[in-house]
Design a protein around this motif. Structure first.
Motif, mmCIF file in Angstrom:
data_model
loop_
_atom_site.group_PDB
_atom_site.id
_atom_site.type_symbol
_atom_site.label_atom_id
_atom_site.label_comp_id
_atom_site.label_asym_id
_atom_site.label_seq_id
_atom_site.Cartn_x
_atom_site.Cartn_y
_atom_site.Cartn_z
ATOM 1 N N LEU A 1 0.833 -1.211 0.000
ATOM 2 C CA LEU A 1 0.000 0.000 0.000
ATOM 3 C C LEU A 1 0.864 1.255 0.000
ATOM 4 N N ARG A 2 1.911 1.258 0.792
ATOM 5 C CA ARG A 2 2.761 2.443 0.888
ATOM 6 C C ARG A 2 3.475 2.762 -0.425
ATOM 7 N N LEU A 3 3.574 1.764 -1.308
ATOM 8 C CA LEU A 3 4.280 1.963 -2.571
ATOM 9 C C LEU A 3 3.362 2.420 -3.697
ATOM 10 N N CYS A 4 2.055 2.506 -3.415
ATOM 11 C CA CYS A 4 1.095 2.853 -4.464
ATOM 12 C C CYS A 4 0.659 4.313 -4.354
ATOM 13 N N ASP A 5 -0.099 4.754 -5.368
ATOM 14 C CA ASP A 5 -0.509 6.156 -5.447
ATOM 15 C C ASP A 5 -1.992 6.361 -5.228
ATOM 16 N N VAL A 6 -2.818 5.397 -5.630
ATOM 17 C CA VAL A 6 -4.270 5.505 -5.525
ATOM 18 C C VAL A 6 -4.832 4.146 -5.144
ATOM 19 N N PHE A 7 -5.827 4.140 -4.242
ATOM 20 C CA PHE A 7 -6.493 2.891 -3.853
ATOM 21 C C PHE A 7 -7.942 2.934 -4.329
ATOM 22 N N VAL A 8 -8.433 1.787 -4.832
ATOM 23 C CA VAL A 8 -9.807 1.703 -5.333
ATOM 24 C C VAL A 8 -10.494 0.485 -4.739
ATOM 25 N N LEU A 9 -11.752 0.659 -4.321
ATOM 26 C CA LEU A 9 -12.592 -0.471 -3.915
ATOM 27 C C LEU A 9 -13.991 -0.256 -4.502
ATOM 28 N N PRO A 10 -14.363 -1.025 -5.541
ATOM 29 C CA PRO A 10 -15.631 -0.790 -6.252
ATOM 30 C C PRO A 10 -16.771 -1.707 -5.808
ATOM 31 N N SER A 11 -16.792 -2.106 -4.551
ATOM 32 C CA SER A 11 -17.720 -3.129 -4.053
ATOM 33 C C SER A 11 -19.185 -2.809 -4.332
ATOM 34 N N ALA B 1 -14.688 14.106 -1.764
ATOM 35 C CA ALA B 1 -13.831 15.283 -1.929
ATOM 36 C C ALA B 1 -13.266 15.813 -0.623
ATOM 37 N N GLU B 2 -13.587 15.146 0.507
ATOM 38 C CA GLU B 2 -13.006 15.535 1.797
ATOM 39 C C GLU B 2 -11.858 14.601 2.184
ATOM 40 N N ASN B 3 -12.109 13.288 2.179
ATOM 41 C CA ASN B 3 -11.025 12.340 2.488
ATOM 42 C C ASN B 3 -10.991 11.192 1.485
ATOM 43 N N GLY B 4 -11.552 11.412 0.321
ATOM 44 C CA GLY B 4 -11.577 10.411 -0.729
ATOM 45 C C GLY B 4 -12.595 10.808 -1.778
ATOM 46 N N LEU B 5 -12.793 9.926 -2.771
ATOM 47 C CA LEU B 5 -13.781 10.162 -3.816
ATOM 48 C C LEU B 5 -14.767 9.007 -3.857
ATOM 49 N N LEU B 6 -16.049 9.319 -4.034
ATOM 50 C CA LEU B 6 -17.094 8.316 -4.202
ATOM 51 C C LEU B 6 -17.548 8.318 -5.658
ATOM 52 N N PHE B 7 -17.924 7.132 -6.166
ATOM 53 C CA PHE B 7 -18.510 7.059 -7.506
ATOM 54 C C PHE B 7 -19.715 6.129 -7.451
ATOM 55 N N PRO B 8 -20.723 6.335 -8.305
ATOM 56 C CA PRO B 8 -21.922 5.487 -8.280
ATOM 57 C C PRO B 8 -21.565 4.030 -8.542
ATOM 58 N N VAL B 9 -22.087 3.131 -7.704
ATOM 59 C CA VAL B 9 -21.759 1.713 -7.834
ATOM 60 C C VAL B 9 -22.086 1.222 -9.243
ATOM 61 N N ALA C 1 -1.571 15.774 -8.281
ATOM 62 C CA ALA C 1 -0.767 15.316 -7.145
ATOM 63 C C ALA C 1 -1.181 15.982 -5.841
ATOM 64 N N SER C 2 -1.499 17.279 -5.892
ATOM 65 C CA SER C 2 -1.871 17.978 -4.664
ATOM 66 C C SER C 2 -3.178 17.425 -4.104
ATOM 67 N N LEU C 3 -4.109 17.024 -4.958
ATOM 68 C CA LEU C 3 -5.359 16.417 -4.494
ATOM 69 C C LEU C 3 -5.081 15.064 -3.855
ATOM 70 N N ARG C 4 -4.183 14.292 -4.450
ATOM 71 C CA ARG C 4 -3.822 12.998 -3.858
ATOM 72 C C ARG C 4 -3.261 13.203 -2.454
ATOM 73 N N LEU D 1 -10.402 8.289 -11.523
ATOM 74 C CA LEU D 1 -9.003 7.887 -11.655
ATOM 75 C C LEU D 1 -8.195 8.966 -12.387
ATOM 76 N N VAL D 2 -8.755 9.488 -13.478
ATOM 77 C CA VAL D 2 -8.068 10.552 -14.217
ATOM 78 C C VAL D 2 -7.828 11.758 -13.316
ATOM 79 N N GLU D 3 -8.844 12.119 -12.535
ATOM 80 C CA GLU D 3 -8.735 13.283 -11.657
ATOM 81 C C GLU D 3 -7.591 13.127 -10.665
#
Length: 387
Positions: A279-289, A323-331, A348-351, A341-343
């Motif tokens: 995890l520490r070596l990555c840039d973005v985490f995704v969970l589309p459950s 937009a506060e501590n992550g991004l949500l997308f419609p399931v 980098a500053s948003l990440r 993902l593009v955003e």
């Protein structure tokens, strides 16, 4: 923990180390070492190995299965009843839907004085047919009546307990999941991330998108793989995809990646024991459950300072504010995931901002040490009250 709590049993179905099983192991590892801690499970695997390494003992009940099978389920009920009667546990703590119902019924028949169940997301709201929903609802109703306490990870599941299972408030506890903040932390500033990536057989000079979880329908990894393939329609996004986990969908996911010609850029790592380091070596985490209770995977990624993109479902919304501590997308909305993902990949500053906010949230609200102390207090309350 008082001396009256001598024997504690956690019941799980599968011996994997995905999110639900990690909850059991985290608690078994941290419960008072003076108590006898036991894990009951269908078979042996990484979960039972971890339990034994922590000093707990393991009992295997092969009759436990995920699918509804009346004959096997009756056999499992009898085996669990005999086990609980023989071992004379003070506490039986169950997890998972069907196994949790059978386990609680067996514990009640065996006269266990403290029966606790943790809800990791109810199955019946996600049922695909009316008959299936009625069966799952009836099972949960029975299980609830066999429980001294039902632990919900958030208010939405507590509301289901009250409104649909008709469980009184005094038998419902809301207790959020927690993580080990010493294990899941951001990469130190002096660390050489490129060298660490090379050591982990990951590309050093590309951004990395990561998912951790079982490759099956609930986690919906196909949504992420499709979104990643869509990223390439506008050219190389400068990012690879890392999937940590295994499951029934792995072959179909590999085929989709092969058809897209992206095999060099999608890394199927299987189950790993070095998830914090990855995890520490990555840039973005995704969970589309499609549905969740309160995913440890999201908490662990936030603990490591990663910005997260997760499906907008009840279990995830309790952790991530858009937009506060992550991004949500419609399931199920692959294009919305692609846009998110593009955003993040381009900003980098948003990440950095979202990652820091996520870390602050888990520090404040999701410390595993506090959760286990609260769980021990719950056990004591039930035992002292005689149920």
């Amino acid at each position: 923990m008082t001396a009256s709590i001598l024997r504690i049993c956690h019941l799980q179905l599968l011996p994997l180390l995905s999110g639900v099983q990690r909850v059991s192991l985290d608690e078994l590892e941290r419960l008072d070492a003076q108590s006898t801690r036991v894990l009951v499970c269908q078979s042996r695997g990484s979960l039972t190995e971890g339990a034994e390494a922590s000093g707990a003992s393991v009992i295997v009940i092969p009759e436990l299965i995920r699918e509804i099978h009346p004959l096997r389920d009756i056999k499992a009920l009898v085996c669990l009843w005999k086990c609980f009667s023989r071992e004379k546990f003070d506490v039986v703590h169950t997890h998972s839907s069907k196994t949790g119902v059978i386990g609680r019924l067996a514990a009640r028949l065996a006269g266990v004085p403290c029966i606790v169940h943790t809800v990791h997301g109810f199955a019946f709201p996600a049922a695909t047919t009316t008959l299936q929903r009625k069966i799952f609802h009836a099972m949960e109703w029975i299980g609830a009546r066999c429980s001294h306490r039902v632990v919900c990870l958030h208010e939405d599941d507590a509301r289901i307990c009250r409104d649909e299972l008709r469980l009184p408030d005094e038998r419902i506890e809301i207790m959020a999941n927690g993580i080990d903040l010493q294990k899941f932390h951001p990469l130190s500033l002096e660390a050489d991330r490129d060298a660490l990536r090379v050591g982990a057989c990951l590309p050093a000079h590309r951004k990395l998108i990561m998912m951790v979880g079982r490759l099956w329908e609930q986690k919906n990894p196909a949504c992420l793989v499709e979104a990643y393939c869509q990223l390439w329609e506008s050219g190389d996004p400068g990012a690879d995809l890392v999937l940590v986990g295994d499951g029934a969908l792995k072959e179909s996911l590999e085929l989709r990646v092969k058809l897209a010609g992206l095999e060099p850029h999608v890394h199927f790592l299987g189950w790993r024991t070095d998830t914090p380091e990855l995890l520490r070596l990555c840039d973005v985490f995704v969970l589309p459950s499609r549905w969740e209770g309160m995913p440890l995977a999201i908490l662990e990624a936030m603990g490591c300072g990663l910005p997260v993109i997760v499906s907008d479902i009840p279990g995830n919304r309790h952790l991530v504010r858009h937009a506060e501590n992550g991004l949500l997308f419609p399931v199920e909305n692959t294009w919305s995931l692609t846009s998110a993902l593009v955003e993040l990949l381009e900003n980098a500053s948003l990440r950095i901002r979202l990652g820091a906010a996520g870390r602050a949230k888990v520090e404040a609200e999701h410390d595993i040490q506090k959760r286990v102390r609260n769980m021990e207090a719950l056990y004591r309350d039930v035992l002292s009250a005689g149920g």
